[in-house]
Design a protein around this motif. Structure first.
Motif: not given
Length: 143
Positions: A70-80, A109-118
């Motif tokens: 659905s277009g929500y995005l998380y970008t990792f900061p500096t993280f090891t 962020w996450l739909n209770n019925n269905s969805g996908s992450l990349t």
């Protein structure tokens, strides 16, 4: 009349499931316990996705993204992320630690019925994806 002894069939040995190599999604909790409303940080913080580093070396995740269909995005900061380690990306707000990072948003962020992450590397290479459908548990295993 002579009867033959029953034929015994050997059951095939169960093979161990192979664990996906490299950086990949693990457990996904797409519908945390309890009602969605009233919306507080407790509900979004109960939703998460685990990322596993199944390599022999630590990975720098800065610039990696996790995106919903659905277009929500998380970008990792500096993280090891250490070799053979897991980090949990929680949807709500909180303080990052070695094993948990937070999206730091109040909305779901996450739909209770269905969805996908990349999961995508900084150069644009897709590393993994995970889809789900409502299943009565609110969670799935992506690998």
């Amino acid at each position: 009349m002579r009867h033959s002894p029953p034929t015994l069939l050997a059951a095939p040995q169960a093979s161990a499931a192979t664990h996906q190599a490299g950086l990949h999604f693990g457990v996904l909790q797409f519908d945390g316990p309890g009602a969605d409303l009233p919306q507080t940080n407790a509900k979004p913080i109960a939703e998460y996705v685990d990322l596993h580093d199944n390599t022999r070396t630590a990975l720098q995740l800065r610039g990696y993204t996790v995106k919903t269909n659905s277009g929500y995005l998380y970008t990792f900061p500096t993280f090891t992320l250490g070799a053979w380690k897991t980090v949990r990306l929680k949807i709500g707000q909180g303080a990052n630690s070695a094993g948990t990072v937070f999206r730091k948003k109040k909305n779901f962020w996450l739909n209770n019925n269905s969805g996908s992450l990349t999961l995508t590397a900084p150069g644009g290479t897709q590393k993994d994806s995970c889809s789900w459908r409502a299943n009565g548990r609110g969670s799935t295993t992506c690998h």
